[in-house]
Design a protein around this motif. Sequence first.
Motif, PDB file in Angstrom:
ATOM      1  N   GLY A  76       3.576 -19.617  72.769  1.00 45.83           N
ATOM      2  CA  GLY A  76       4.420 -20.615  72.119  1.00 45.83           C
ATOM      3  C   GLY A  76       4.054 -20.860  70.671  1.00 45.83           C
ATOM      4  N   ALA A 289       8.276 -25.916  71.819  1.00 44.73           N
ATOM      5  CA  ALA A 289       6.921 -25.489  72.151  1.00 44.73           C
ATOM      6  C   ALA A 289       6.417 -26.188  73.407  1.00 44.73           C
ATOM      7  N   THR A 297       4.177 -28.433  66.551  1.00 45.67           N
ATOM      8  CA  THR A 297       4.304 -27.577  65.372  1.00 45.67           C
ATOM      9  C   THR A 297       4.022 -28.367  64.108  1.00 45.67           C
TER      10      THR A 297
END
Length: 429
Positions: A76, A289, A297
């Motif tokens: 991810g 994610a 992120t």
Amino acid sequence: MTTVDEDTGAVSPTLLERPPHPRTGWRRLRRDVGVEYAANGLIGLVFSSTGPVAVILAAGAAGGLDAAELASWIFGVFVLNGVLTVAMSLAYRQPLGFAWTIPGTILVGNSLTHLSWPEVIGAFLATGGLITALGASGLVRRAMSAVPMPIVMAMVAGVFLTFGIDLVRAVASDPAIAAPMVIVFLLFGASNRLGRYVPPILGALVAGAIAVAVTGRFAPTADTAGVFASPVFTAPVFTPAALLELVIPLAITVLVVQNGQGVAVLTAAGHRPPVNVTTIACGLWSLGAACVGAVSTCLTGPTNALLTASGRRERQYTAAVCFGLCAIVFGLFAPLFVNAMTAAPAAFVATLGGLAMLRALQAAFTTAFGSSHTMGALVAFVVTAANPMFLNIGAAFWGLASGIVVSLLLERADRPARTPGNRAPAGRP
């Protein structure tokens, strides 16, 4: 809110910063890319795939995650953020390197000792929603514009100082690996003829690889996780305990600690990062994610410093594109690459990262202590370098906060009055 078109200089009243025109086409990308920029992108990947990956592995071990869940986490943070890096860098023609919050990963590792993995996934999703809402409100760009750049860069210098110190320690503790890398880096940097064909940091990378091979220090472990990474989907569980413990601290590490560093590094390099669009993208990508068990992120500071370490400013976006493409490949083959990267001596990674970060550290010190707000900058640097951890929030936040407070109290003369007709550009104090 206003945004400035990089090519025309036109100002437009919009919340979302507009990409420059014309769009980046294949012909321009092919013209702008080069060995120097590809090398910077590769160095960014080497940095991201070693120490930061080790942080993920340590956090997962603390929570008892199995190999499949860890591989999904790594999938991810590399594949998804690699796609975002390529898309944003091409759209805005700037080196916008996205990765994951390392302080947030450490925080999650601590929480996994008493929270279940589904509860943490629920907190990841809630954090992504909060970051998206803050980005859409426009408050993040206003807050970043209000913070004096010397204090921000002093905080960045405090974070980056570790890389310089680790470089010196690597040379002292493992000269067989580190010394050849430093020597080649200096020789190629001092010679215009050599440096024109081979970037100094690429020369150091090759010299280090040769030193590792000659000394027989490459020691991969038995590969039991396979070659390809497969995403694992975990149903989230939302509990008050997990939300209260993780959401606000994770959002702070993304918006203040990581994105603050990233924006500061890119601004110091002469870029105009789209703060609001970046924040919204971090929020939306954090939601994606979370679905595969990856932490939030962010616009990473150290990696963007590596991507802007050399070359012409208008071509540095190609380094981020190379980094993003390499990250996608790394994420797809995460088990194989993680095994290879962790097989290299620690001195190899420390030396490579330290050499690549020297210019960024120099620029941070120059900006922090070259003009105003020097006392606030000094406090921000000292607190960040001391690396305190309080309320599960890392040193970068406390360094920035303490520097601002000290500057407000002791350096009032350094804060110029602002009028509606004399505003600082977005992302600048």
